[in-house]
Scaffold this active site. Structure first.
Site, mmCIF file in Angstrom:
data_model
loop_
_atom_site.group_PDB
_atom_site.id
_atom_site.type_symbol
_atom_site.label_atom_id
_atom_site.label_comp_id
_atom_site.label_asym_id
_atom_site.label_seq_id
_atom_site.Cartn_x
_atom_site.Cartn_y
_atom_site.Cartn_z
ATOM 1 C CG HIS A 1 -2.639 7.960 6.250
ATOM 2 N ND1 HIS A 1 -2.602 6.825 5.554
ATOM 3 C CD2 HIS A 1 -1.421 8.421 5.884
ATOM 4 C CE1 HIS A 1 -1.557 6.797 4.827
ATOM 5 N NE2 HIS A 1 -0.710 7.784 5.016
ATOM 6 C CG ASP B 1 7.891 -11.014 -10.954
ATOM 7 O OD1 ASP B 1 7.079 -11.010 -9.931
ATOM 8 O OD2 ASP B 1 8.494 -11.941 -11.272
ATOM 9 C CE LYS C 1 10.470 -12.659 -9.276
ATOM 10 N NZ LYS C 1 9.780 -13.694 -9.769
ATOM 11 C CD GLU D 1 -0.184 3.592 2.004
ATOM 12 O OE1 GLU D 1 -0.173 4.116 2.671
ATOM 13 O OE2 GLU D 1 0.381 2.701 1.310
#
Length: 352
Positions: free
Chosen positions: A341, A246, A170, A39
């Site tokens: 953007h 991670d 997670k 991005e």
């Protein structure tokens, strides 16, 4: 399917260094950070927040308010009465388990235990200090040792699982937001009104109002869990990938609250992130690019145990604030976000 002897071919994630950011508190000075992302507008967006921090005397002030990695064990009893008696015994004998942990690990230190009973099931959420490691494997090993000791006490418990999801690893959860998992950080900055108008093309009142309407009310009607922010996950994933973390831990990391006030002197803007799971040693940190990145960030210095990981967490929190501030400012102005953007992404070079 890839066999153990095969190597997968992957596309390298574009990485750029952004900043420097000016920091005080847990980290003092001006520091650049690497962001790995596809991005591309994220780099100039965070860069705008970073450049604003250099115009503010204290820059981004980061406070680390907690450090712990958790693992929850699951025991099975014959009844809730037996489970309750066992829970009380485990809490009462916590010093014994702390000594056991210290004797069996160079870095893990048991801090506390929280128990929860569901029917005849006993969940015990252990929290540990893990030095400079994120600590997933370290706490699992420590919890395994503790579990064997508890089962040997004769409390009429059976093994359920080494991880009972009360950790919670997670996954988005209330318990992590309340008790913390990883490093808990608060990043804040007080930006004079003149800088808000000149650099962000908006006002302190407009940003504070949007933080309530969008982040608080919008997140509430969406059913967000202990989250009221615009896009913490964007900055965290980028810095996690660039520093060998991670990446799945952005699930917890994305939880947090953006809080803003319009004060007489300017905009008070803060990001509270209770679940920053980062480490500077361990799995993923041996790759040359990761080593160089951590060295350049000052996270490979001789410090007390946990000092380098604490620095990395502070830099991640400051990065989140820079990106969050920039995005919210853009969203106070109609059309600015989309126009930016389109300009940045369409001007980026593309491969055939």
């Amino acid at each position: 399917m890839i066999t153990p002897t095969e190597t997968a071919t992957s596309t390298a994630i574009p990485t750029r260094w952004v900043g420097p950011m000016r920091l005080s508190g847990a980290v003092t000075g001006e520091v650049e950070v690497p962001l790995a992302t596809f991005e591309s507008p994220l780099w100039p967006s965070v860069g705008r927040g970073a450049s604003i921090s250099r115009e503010v005397w204290d820059g981004v002030i980061v406070t680390i308010v907690g450090e712990r990695m958790t693992r929850s064990t699951l025991f099975v009893a014959s009844s809730a009465t037996v489970a309750d008696a066992a829970a009380r015994e485990i809490v009462a004998r916590l010093p014994e388990l702390q000594d056991l942990t210290a004797a069996s690990s160079r870095h893990a230190r048991l801090l506390e235990a929280h128990t929860e009973i569901v029917g005849n099931l006993l969940f015990v959420r252990f929290a540990f200090e893990t030095g400079d490691a994120a600590g997933h494997n370290m706490v699992t090993k420590a919890a395994d040792t503790i579990m064997r000791r508890i089962l040997a006490w004769g409390l009429r418990l059976d093994y359920g699982s080494i991880s009972g999801n009360f950790c919670s690893d997670k996954k988005v959860s209330a318990v992590n937001g309340i008790l913390g998992r990883g490093r808990s950080a608060v990043a804040e900055m007080l930006i004079p009104n003149e800088i808000v108008v000149r650099r962000l093309r908006t006002t302190a009142h407009a940003i504070a109002e949007l933080a309530v309407r969008k982040n608080l009310v919008g997140s509430t009607i969406a059913g967000s869990l202990r989250s009221a922010n615009a896009h913490y996950a964007n900055m965290l994933l980028a810095i996690y990938l660039a520093t060998g973390q991670d990446a799945a831990n952005i699930v917890e990391g994305s939880q947090g609250i953006t809080y803003a006030e319009a004060r007489d002197e300017g905009l008070y803007f803060s990001c509270t992130i209770p679940n920053l799971i980062v480490g500077t040693v361990g799995s993923g940190k041996h790759h040359p690019d990761i080593e160089r990145a951590l060295e350049r960030m000052g996270c490979r210095e001789e410090r007390e145990p946990g000092g380098n990981a604490r620095r990395l967490a502070a830099l991640a929190a400051a990065t989140v604030l820079c990106g969050e501030l920039s995005l919210l400012a853009a969203q106070t102005n109609p059309g600015e976000l989309m126009a930016t953007h389109l300009r940045l992404e369409r001007s980026a070079p593309r491969r055939a």
